[in-house]
Design an enzyme around this catalytic site. Structure first.
Site: not given
Ligand code: LLP
Length: 433
Positions: A392, A295, A292-293, A363-364
């Site tokens: 991702y 990435r 199950e690749p 804002c972080e």
């Protein structure tokens, strides 16, 4: 630019090109931030998986694209047309795959906490198998199955006792995971017994997944051996011969220079040898093998384009370069301190002679894409590309600060096409009452 050379090049104008298309033109045509995928690179990797599995197992192996890495209709069309199956982990991913015309029988449904609605939806649509995570789920599934007119194929998710997330990976322990049944406590064998005795549910095989972004072969080989031995034990103690073994994903990729994963072909070849040996020792037939690749199929095929805005040089401290996206389209630095390479797209041929902190627009303070990143000099209005963002990023994008999610384009044969349109302000309030 060392990595993913086939997708990222510098063209005659000194601009970064992806799949042969000038990124400045893409930014001009579609706006920024923008995820740009090289379709041919995705297809090449799909074929590499098919060929690698074909060499080891003939028709007895299949790669499932782990669609949590990047899910939208077009990616299911692409991987489906290359003959891959898909791994989904929510009703949303399953729905997207089906809307794209993906063959339900080639979809495997995962998750450690599936709802009744999700189980019913997966069964109604006829997914290839449901990967059962725990006994309460099995029991709910059996009950819900009574509403169907056919039995449901399942795999059981096993914790093989291998934690590949460390440099010196650990072979025991790893009971502390929210996923699956532990082997060493006897929980897994108990689950097999109960599944075999459950009416309407057909235990086809086992599943394991030992982690993500794994660079070495050995943890995969060890996991395959552990799983095959367990299949032998199941045959001896329950008299059941399981026919499918899903070994999960996790094949590592290169993000920055210095990342040096073993090519997945090598890993798959060694896994196949170990599996054949162990099945022989255990006296069990060779199972159908799934991997199950996620990435490794999409990551290196994509870059995210941004427009540079504010630049703040704080003498003796650092230089901040702010872009028009950030943790909302790529939360991986904020979450994991993941390292990326960045390029000023309109100066891609020049040396990267500055070090900057790349900041987003949220804002972080923690909204960064990287710190101390080598970069060509850039100013407001320049186009900046963060490379290898295919996995991702889009799938983990958020709506924080009500920032609109970027568009996604695919380039192929020198042409670009929109596959996910940019969110609009109307989209932002679509669900608000
Ligand atoms: N199969 C299962 C059951 C999985 O849980 C995963 C990933 C995969 C396959 C695909 O693994 P891959 O080939 O992509 O490594 N958000 C994290 C990654 C989480 C991976 C979760 N499971 C990140 O951004 O690094």
């Amino acid at each position: 630019m060392k990595k993913a050379e086939k997708s990222f090049t510098v063209n005659g104008r000194g601009h970064l090109a992806i799949g042969g298309v000038d990124t400045l033109e893409l930014a001009g045509q579609f706006g920024t931030p923008l995820y740009v995928f090289d379709e041919e690179a995705i297809r090449r990797t799909c074929r590499r998986y098919r060929e690698a599995l074909g060499r080891s197992y003939g028709e007895g192996g299949l790669a499932l694209y782990a669609s949590k890495a990047f899910s939208c209709k077009e990616i299911y069309r692409i991987v489906g047309s290359e003959g891959l199956g898909a791994d989904v982990v929510s009703a949303g991913e399953l729905y997207t795959a089906l809307e794209a015309g993906f063959v339900a029988a080639k979809i495997y449904y995962h998750g450690n906490n599936k709802t009744d609605d999700e189980l019913l939806f997966a069964m109604e649509k006829g997914v290839g198998a449901i990967v059962v995570d725990n006994l309460p789920e099995l029991r709910r599934l059996a009950k819900l199955r009574q509403r169907m007119d056919r039995d449901q194929d399942v795999l059981l998710r096993i914790k093989p006792g291998i934690d590949a997330h460390t440099h010196n990976y650990i072979r025991t322990g790893q009971i502390d995971s929210k996923f699956g049944f532990a082997l060493e406590t006897g929980e897994a064998l108990e689950a097999v017994r109960e599944t075999l005795g459950t009416e309407g549910v057909r235990l086809r095989g086992l599943h394991c997944h030992i982690g993500s972004q794994i660079f070495d072969t050995q943890p995969f080989v060890d996991a395959a051996r552990v799983m095959a031995r367990f299949m032998g034990e199941i045959r001896r103690s329950c008299g059941a011969t399981l026919t499918t073994l899903n070994l999960g994903g996790g094949f590592g990729v290169q993000y920055i220079e210095g990342d040096d994963p073993v090519p997945f072909e090598e890993t798959l070849a060694e896994v196949a040898v170990a599996l054949r040996e162990t099945c022989k020792e255990e006296g069990i037939p060779q199972p159908f093998v799934l991997v199950e690749p996620g990435r490794s199929i999409v990551n290196s095929a994509c870059a995210t384009l941004y427009t540079v805005g504010a630049r703040k040089e704080i003498p003796g401290v650092r230089t901040y370069v702010s872009v028009d996206g950030g943790m909302t389209d790529n939360p991986r630095y904020a979450l994991y301190q993941a390292q990326y390479e960045a390029v000023v797209a309109n100066r891609a041929g020049e040396e990267r002679n500055e070090h900057v902190t790349l900041a987003g627009k949220c804002c972080e303070s923690g909204d960064l894409l990287g710190e101390d990143m080598p970069l060509q000099h850039c100013d407001s209005g320049d186009i900046l590309a963060v490379l290898c963002t295919g996995a991702y990023n889009f799938s983990m994008a958020s709506g924080y600060n009500r920032i609109r999610r970027p568009a996604v384009v695919m380039v192929k044969d020198g042409l670009a096409r929109l596959v996910v349109r940019r969110e609009t302000l109307e989209d932002i309030v679509r669900c608000d009452i």
